[in-house]
Design a protein around this motif. Sequence first.
Motif, short mmCIF file in Angstrom:
data_model
loop_
_atom_site.label_atom_id
_atom_site.label_comp_id
_atom_site.label_asym_id
_atom_site.label_seq_id
_atom_site.Cartn_x
_atom_site.Cartn_y
_atom_site.Cartn_z
N ASP A 57 22.91 23.28 55.68
CA ASP A 57 23.87 22.17 55.59
C ASP A 57 25.29 22.70 55.79
OD1 ASP A 57 25.37 19.91 55.00
OD2 ASP A 57 24.00 19.24 53.43
N GLY A 58 25.71 22.78 57.05
CA GLY A 58 27.01 23.34 57.37
C GLY A 58 28.16 22.52 56.83
N ARG A 59 28.03 21.21 56.82
CA ARG A 59 29.13 20.36 56.34
C ARG A 59 29.41 20.60 54.86
NH1 ARG A 59 30.20 16.01 59.91
NH2 ARG A 59 28.67 15.87 61.62
N VAL A 60 28.35 20.71 54.08
CA VAL A 60 28.53 20.96 52.64
C VAL A 60 29.11 22.35 52.41
CG1 VAL A 60 27.30 21.29 50.45
CG2 VAL A 60 26.75 19.33 51.92
N ALA A 61 28.63 23.34 53.16
CA ALA A 61 29.16 24.70 53.02
C ALA A 61 30.64 24.74 53.38
CB ALA A 61 28.37 25.66 53.90
N PHE A 62 31.01 24.07 54.46
CA PHE A 62 32.41 24.01 54.91
C PHE A 62 33.30 23.45 53.81
CE2 PHE A 62 35.68 21.32 57.05
CZ PHE A 62 36.39 22.30 57.72
N GLU A 63 32.91 22.35 53.22
CA GLU A 63 33.73 21.72 52.19
C GLU A 63 33.77 22.58 50.92
OE1 GLU A 63 36.36 19.48 50.32
OE2 GLU A 63 35.79 19.28 52.44
N ALA A 64 32.65 23.21 50.57
CA ALA A 64 32.63 24.06 49.37
C ALA A 64 33.54 25.27 49.54
CB ALA A 64 31.20 24.49 49.08
N MET A 65 33.58 25.84 50.73
CA MET A 65 34.48 26.96 50.99
C MET A 65 35.94 26.52 50.85
SD MET A 65 32.64 28.82 54.25
CE MET A 65 30.99 29.53 54.15
N HIS A 66 36.26 25.39 51.45
CA HIS A 66 37.65 24.91 51.37
C HIS A 66 38.04 24.53 49.94
CE1 HIS A 66 39.46 24.95 55.35
NE2 HIS A 66 38.24 24.75 55.84
N ALA A 67 37.07 24.12 49.14
CA ALA A 67 37.38 23.80 47.75
C ALA A 67 37.91 25.02 47.01
CB ALA A 67 36.13 23.26 47.05
N GLN A 68 37.45 26.21 47.39
CA GLN A 68 37.98 27.44 46.78
C GLN A 68 39.40 27.72 47.26
OE1 GLN A 68 36.29 28.80 44.25
NE2 GLN A 68 34.95 27.04 44.70
N LEU A 69 39.66 27.50 48.54
CA LEU A 69 41.03 27.66 49.05
C LEU A 69 41.97 26.64 48.41
CD1 LEU A 69 40.48 28.32 52.87
CD2 LEU A 69 40.78 29.99 51.03
N ASP A 70 41.46 25.45 48.13
CA ASP A 70 42.30 24.41 47.51
C ASP A 70 42.91 24.89 46.20
OD1 ASP A 70 41.79 22.64 49.55
OD2 ASP A 70 40.24 21.52 48.47
N ARG A 71 42.18 25.71 45.47
CA ARG A 71 42.71 26.20 44.20
C ARG A 71 43.89 27.14 44.42
NH1 ARG A 71 37.61 28.24 40.78
NH2 ARG A 71 39.33 28.79 39.35
N VAL A 72 43.89 27.86 45.54
CA VAL A 72 45.05 28.69 45.89
C VAL A 72 46.22 27.80 46.28
CG1 VAL A 72 45.90 30.55 47.37
CG2 VAL A 72 43.49 30.51 46.67
N TRP A 73 45.95 26.76 47.06
CA TRP A 73 47.04 25.85 47.47
C TRP A 73 47.67 25.18 46.24
CZ3 TRP A 73 46.48 28.70 51.12
CH2 TRP A 73 45.52 28.65 52.10
N ASP A 74 46.87 24.90 45.20
CA ASP A 74 47.44 24.37 43.96
C ASP A 74 48.48 25.32 43.38
OD1 ASP A 74 45.87 22.07 44.00
OD2 ASP A 74 44.29 22.94 42.75
N GLU A 75 48.17 26.61 43.41
CA GLU A 75 49.10 27.61 42.89
C GLU A 75 50.36 27.71 43.75
OE1 GLU A 75 48.37 30.29 39.81
OE2 GLU A 75 48.58 28.11 39.79
N LEU A 76 50.20 27.58 45.06
CA LEU A 76 51.37 27.65 45.93
C LEU A 76 52.35 26.52 45.63
CD1 LEU A 76 50.02 28.68 49.45
CD2 LEU A 76 50.53 30.08 47.44
N GLU A 77 51.82 25.35 45.35
CA GLU A 77 52.69 24.23 44.99
C GLU A 77 53.51 24.55 43.76
OE1 GLU A 77 52.32 19.49 43.75
OE2 GLU A 77 50.53 20.73 43.96
N ARG A 78 52.93 25.30 42.83
CA ARG A 78 53.63 25.64 41.59
C ARG A 78 54.71 26.69 41.79
NH1 ARG A 78 53.21 29.79 38.13
NH2 ARG A 78 51.31 30.62 39.11
N VAL A 79 54.43 27.73 42.58
CA VAL A 79 55.35 28.87 42.65
C VAL A 79 56.42 28.71 43.73
CG1 VAL A 79 53.55 30.40 41.78
CG2 VAL A 79 53.91 30.23 44.25
N LEU A 80 56.20 27.82 44.70
CA LEU A 80 57.15 27.68 45.81
C LEU A 80 58.30 26.76 45.40
CD1 LEU A 80 57.42 28.58 48.80
CD2 LEU A 80 56.26 26.47 49.45
N VAL A 81 59.52 27.17 45.70
CA VAL A 81 60.69 26.37 45.35
C VAL A 81 60.69 25.06 46.13
CG1 VAL A 81 62.06 28.44 44.83
CG2 VAL A 81 62.17 27.42 47.12
#
Length: 353
Positions: A57-81
């Motif tokens: 199931d490539g679609r599910v794998a694709f979204e699950a991988m991006h869900a991990q990157l999303d947690r990094v993007w959450d942190e960028l929103e916090r630390v970036l001026v």
Amino acid sequence: METIHRVFVGDSRDLSAVADDSVELVVTSPPYPMIEMWDDLFADLDPAVGDALESGDGRVAFEAMHAQLDRVWDELERVLVDGGIACINVGDATRSIDDSFRVYPNHARVLEAFESRGFDPLPDVLWRKPTNSAAKFMGSGTLPPNAYVTLEHEYVLVFRNGNESRSFEPRADRRYEAAYFWEERNRWFTDLWTDVRGELQTLEFEGSEELRERSAAYPFEIPYRLICMYSTYGDTVLDPFWGTGTTTLAAMCAGRGSVGYELEEAFLEAFDRQIDDVPAISQSIGRARLEAHRSFVEEYRAEGSTLEYDAEYYDTSVVTKMERSIRLREVDSIETVADGYRVEHEPLSDGDE
């Protein structure tokens, strides 16, 4: 001028060592979902990734991988001026799962993730990556209709944190001295970079090639340009996927501070073994920029054009008023400190002195 460069061994889904609103620029290239070399990494972060790949199931794998990157993007929103810029280098992936070939549009998914977090998308850049394959074309050779176009470009997605740009005090030295030459602006601020073909400068050491393959490091020219384009002296650049330290090297050469996060300590140890080379690298880059500008001036005048302004710190003319205060920096010395490096910079002297 002094800059501090901190590097932490840790998971960038938790940037707890980086304070809120303490970073002016993010330049990074994350692991690309659905590229096979990153499957194990994503599966370690979330076993659901491995399960989805195993079941086809490539679609599910694709979204699950991006869900991990999303947690990094959450942190960028916090630390970036507010008004700070995030530059994300990412490529799409092509892959066959259960005999079905398709493209997985990583750039579109990252764009969606940043916009949903309140970042404003800005015009992006496409750059053509070199290929080592003699048989680049995919599909059925010369027979229609089942061949596929090659995928040889990557994206630099550019986002602003919020809807307002950063503001500066009038005639701020750290901004005007960090200006770029007119012809650099014309080349850098285009939406297609065809002149980024390899690593302009990089650290070389025993085992470096194998480490670069494991990190999928981008060419030095990419972070160096982006740092010059979107930050000033005194700014701090964050790379949450540090790898071989290309962004930190670029920040040192550009006279900016930096912060990096990396899961594998081996990359930090390799970078540390080669820091003595950084002063020479930074000087060669500054000299190359200055000499390239002087060549441009000669060609500009040979075409019958007149330059009305002179640079304040270099024996050369410039096209615009804003270029007059350009003052390039070179690394004078590096000292290892807790969690990173302290770098002393000196103004790049005029080569004609």
